[in-house]
Enzyme design. Structure first.
Site, PDB file in Angstrom:
ATOM      1  N   GLU A  75      20.375  40.209  23.282  1.00 10.94           N
ATOM      2  CA  GLU A  75      21.660  39.535  23.066  1.00 10.94           C
ATOM      3  C   GLU A  75      21.438  38.153  22.475  1.00 10.94           C
ATOM      4  OE1 GLU A  75      20.828  41.228  25.792  1.00 10.94           O
ATOM      5  OE2 GLU A  75      22.243  42.908  25.653  1.00 10.94           O
ATOM      6  N   HIS A 144      28.963  46.520  34.795  1.00 13.36           N
ATOM      7  CA  HIS A 144      29.762  47.137  33.736  1.00 13.36           C
ATOM      8  C   HIS A 144      31.241  46.883  33.986  1.00 13.36           C
ATOM      9  CE1 HIS A 144      25.927  49.285  33.611  1.00 13.36           C
ATOM     10  NE2 HIS A 144      26.160  49.483  32.328  1.00 13.36           N
TER      11      HIS A 144
END
Lengths: 352, 434
Positions: A75, A144
């Protein structure tokens, strides 16, 4: 593409289609890749495979693999190279697979993308749009399900946008991509396929029954910084965004409460005028978000409403939020700010 | 606590006790310095492969040391870039100007004209010579110790001083800490205080150039200490994966503030050797040899331009001065290190080379040094007309709120109005003239 041309389709040459939020996002990316040769889509699994949520399906095949491509699982690297691409003059649209995994990219977002225009006095800008699925309600457990918007609203130089319908998702994403400031674009994955009432034990409604799933073909924009009035009402103002817009709406319908629900759509810059006008009319304000309570964006909203609408308030501002715990797996529905928590808060705010 | 040692177990177990290794530099303040065990190969001894070479076949170059200038002050071997005397004199002049600039700015900080400064003494070749090997429109992503790039690219030194003084002439409007320059016109990326963030950005810029079918390349500079940041790993990975036209320059000056290079992993390998694991070309270069610095950068630039891939270059050098004006190196290292440094001084070595080939003499050197000092002095005086830090000659108040976003949002408009109200409370009669 699951959408089909609706019956009342053709008005002034604009064709409309029924879309779910995934189709709408895909369509926005497709249009921007077509219109602007500087738009680049990159991220983990976004290329050949078309994204784990299918938001980029078909785009690589159509636009080529130097416009839409897969990246290493990094990321920090994804955001970092996007900042460099922006400095070159491109308009990158990086995807972070889950908002829960944006943290390795935070230094690049906070120290670099957000500050670049300021620190270089406009020598360089970072016109990137970081797309990322966020929010819970899908048994995603701790990593998540998170809603980290408050981390980004606290950073000067970033804009934070969260759509709640297919129509908005497309129009806001096109605006975000064209915006010259770095935009964090959080997509509530619970409502990718249909609006969610908060009743997890009832069948999921598909988007095609919702009026906001009628999406115009082609290019259109929804301005950043403007809220949407979901329902008109006099009893109380509800400030919400993302999935919680639909949950709040369902609860009010069910309870017969005449609430004015504002979907904020953009958290920074915030549509303060719409908020003030509504709270001054209703005299009551409730804020709903999935994110944890303490130092959440609701605290900023509550402070603003209290500072600016104090003499119009007939009851304390209420915040309905997730609890201050990591997002649990098995106890998801005890955590989620669902109909019971919202209903209870409405009763409380109307009692005074 | 389950993770504590089991004290009920009898001592004298036949398993050896584990030991944590904490690196320690060889020399601390007051120690005698002896560099005789440092492996420094002879100039000219290193092979120069073709620019399209496979990194697998260049292993030696990642562990060796590319050198051109010898003890005899002559250029040796295949890495000699064979520059004409004018270019060499320009290189020497740029390096001397950087040194004169550093000396004056350091003094300026001590005199209270600014808050902060960082010298690059001893490392001038790694920026000046390397920058001269690039095209002027190749994009550079420097760290804070590459002022030599701006000088080599002809950036006005008055503008550098305006930035250092944060005065009303500062193009960055007084927003940035001194030395965090930016100049799009000179293809010089905005410097950030956050270490190594520029490395994946350089790779992204190079990827963009490749996406657009451009011919420009990118180069980035990072200290050996900052190679430990995750960003550097990302940069190497992305550079390799997309074959980005980028040069990753690592300035190994042995010290990251008070931490010696062992804390970045130097005890076990070289920084150039890291390239091998990523599949990048890796070169290790004598960072005090301006010709070797130029040659390595030129080799990597040619490689990148030919789509033959990225290069990681380690410049082996020594940070001759403190880390910054806020640092006193006598607190952690031996002063003798600088004196004994076996690769010498980059400016002296280039000067001696020019003299040795009959293209320079002491008289011209003296004249040049004087000219550099005078030029910096004149620029300083010019910049001081725009003010020095804290003397009130800064950019207008409202500029603090501008450029956070392209347009001022309502909340910043309100805060700007607040700041102006505060000024009126502070100075009801209007601001005193400074």
């Amino acid at each position: 593409m699951s959408g089909q041309v609706s019956e009342a389709a053709i008005q002034d040459g604009v064709t409309e289609r029924r879309m779910n939020m995934i189709d709408a996002i895909n369509d926005a990316l497709d249009i921007m890749l077509e219109r602007d040769p500087d738009v680049i889509v990159l991220g983990e699994d976004v290329g050949y495979f078309g994204g784990v949520f299918r938001c980029t399906a078909g785009l690589q095949e159509k636009h080529g693999k130097t416009r839409v491509f897969d990246t290493p699982i990094s990321e920090c690297g994804i955001i970092g190279v996007a900042v460099g691409m922006g400095a070159y003059g491109l308009r990158p649209v990086p995807e972070i697979q889950f908002a829960d995994y944006i943290y390795p990219g935070l230094d690049q977002l906070i120290s670099e993308a957000a500050r670049l225009r300021y620190r270089s006095a406009c020598d360089y800008i970072a016109p990137l749009t970081v797309r990322s699925p966020f929010g819970g309600g899908i048994f995603g457990g701790q990593t998540h399900s998170q809603s980290p918007e408050a981390i980004f609203t606290h950073v000067s130089g970033l804009k934070t946008v969260i759509p709640s319908t297919p129509y908005d998702a497309k129009g806001l994403l096109i605006s975000a991509i064209e915006d010259n400031d770095p935009v964090i674009f959080f997509e509530p994955k619970r409502i990718y396929n249909g609006p969610f009432s908060g009743y997890y034990d009832k069948p999921v409604e598909p988007w095609k029954k919702h009026p906001q799933s009628i999406v115009p073909e082609g290019y259109y924009k929804i301005p950043l910084g403007k809220a949407r009035k979901v329902t008109e009402g006099d009893t109380l103002t509800i400030l919400a965004y993302g999935t919680m817009v639909h949950v709040a709406e369902a609860v009010c319908r069910e309870k017969g409460v005449d609430a004015e629900i504002l979907d904020l759509r953009t958290l920074v810059p915030l549509d303060i005028e719409a908020i003030e006008a509504s709270v001054e009319k209703t005299g009551r304000c409730m804020i709903v978000h999935e994110a944890t309570r303490t130092s959440g964006f609701g605290a900023e909203l509550s402070a603003l409403v209290t500072e600016r609408c104090f003499y119009h308030l007939e009851a304390p501002v209420e915040r309905v939020t997730g609890f201050d715990t990591p997002y649990p797996h098995s106890l998801e529905w005890a955590y989620f700010p669902g109909p019971v928590r919202i209903g209870d808060a409405i009763d409380k705010i109307l009692k005074d | 606590m389950a993770d504590r040692p089991d004290t009920s177990r009898p001592s004298g177990s036949n398993k050896p006790a584990l030991e944590l290794h904490v690196p320690e530099p060889k020399y601390r303040p007051g120690d005698e310095v002896d560099y005789s065990d440092l492996d420094i190969p002879a100039p000219g001894a290193q092979p120069r492969p073709d620019e399209t070479a496979d990194p697998k076949d260049m292993r030696e170059l990642a562990y060796g040391l590319v050198r051109v200038l010898g003890e005899d002050h002559q250029a040796h071997g295949p890495w000699d870039p064979k520059l004409d005397p004018d270019t060499l004199r320009t290189m020497l002049y740029n390096m001397a100007l950087v040194r004169a600039f550093d000396d004056r700015m350091f003094r300026g900080q001590r005199q209270g004209k600014t808050s902060f400064y960082m010298k690059c003494t001893g490392e001038e070749a790694t920026s000046v010579a390397a920058a001269m090997a690039l095209a002027s429109d190749d994009m550079v992503f420097p760290s804070y110790r590459q002022q030599g790039i701006l000088i080599a690219r002809g950036y006005p030194i008055v503008e550098m001083i305006n930035q250092i003084y944060s005065n009303k002439g500062d193009k960055l409007k007084g927003r940035q800490l001194p030395i965090m320059y930016s100049s799009r016109e000179h293809s010089f990326f905005s410097i950030s205080g956050n270490l190594a963030t520029q490395t994946p950005q350089a790779v992204g810029w190079a990827m963009a150039s490749a996406i657009k079918g451009d011919s420009r390349i990118a180069a980035t500079w990072v200290g050996e200490g900052s190679t430990a940041e995750g960003d550097f790993h990302s940069a190497c990975t992305f550079a390799a994966v997309y074959n980005a036209p980028v040069i990753l320059n690592v300035i190994n000056n042995q010290w990251a503030i008070s931490s010696f290079s062992g804390f970045a992993g130097a005890e076990r390998t070289t920084f150039a050797a890291r390239a091998l694991g990523y599949g990048l070309a890796g070169l290790r270069v004598d960072g005090n040899d301006a010709l070797a610095c130029y040659a390595a950068q030129q080799w990597a630039a040619t490689r990148a331009r030919a789509n033959a891939g990225p290069t990681l270059i380690e410049y082996f050098t020594y940070r001759a001065e403190g880390h910054s004006t806020s640092d006193d190196p006598s607190g952690y290292r031996s002063a003798q290190e600088r004196e004994e440094w076996p690769l010498g001084d980059p400016v002296m070595r280039l000067k001696r080379h020019l003299i040795a080939i009959g293209e320079w003499d002491l008289e011209r050197q003296e004249k040049m040094d004087l000219e550099c000092a005078e030029r910096v002095k004149a620029a300083t005086k010019e910049a001081e007309k725009n003010g020095i830090l804290g003397h009130g000659m800064h950019h207008p108040f409202h500029t603090m709120f501008e450029d956070v976003y392209e347009e001022l949002p309502w909340h910043l408009e309100e805060q700007a109005a607040q700041a102006i109200r505060e000024r009126e409370i502070k100075w009801p009669e209007g601001r005193p003239k400074s």
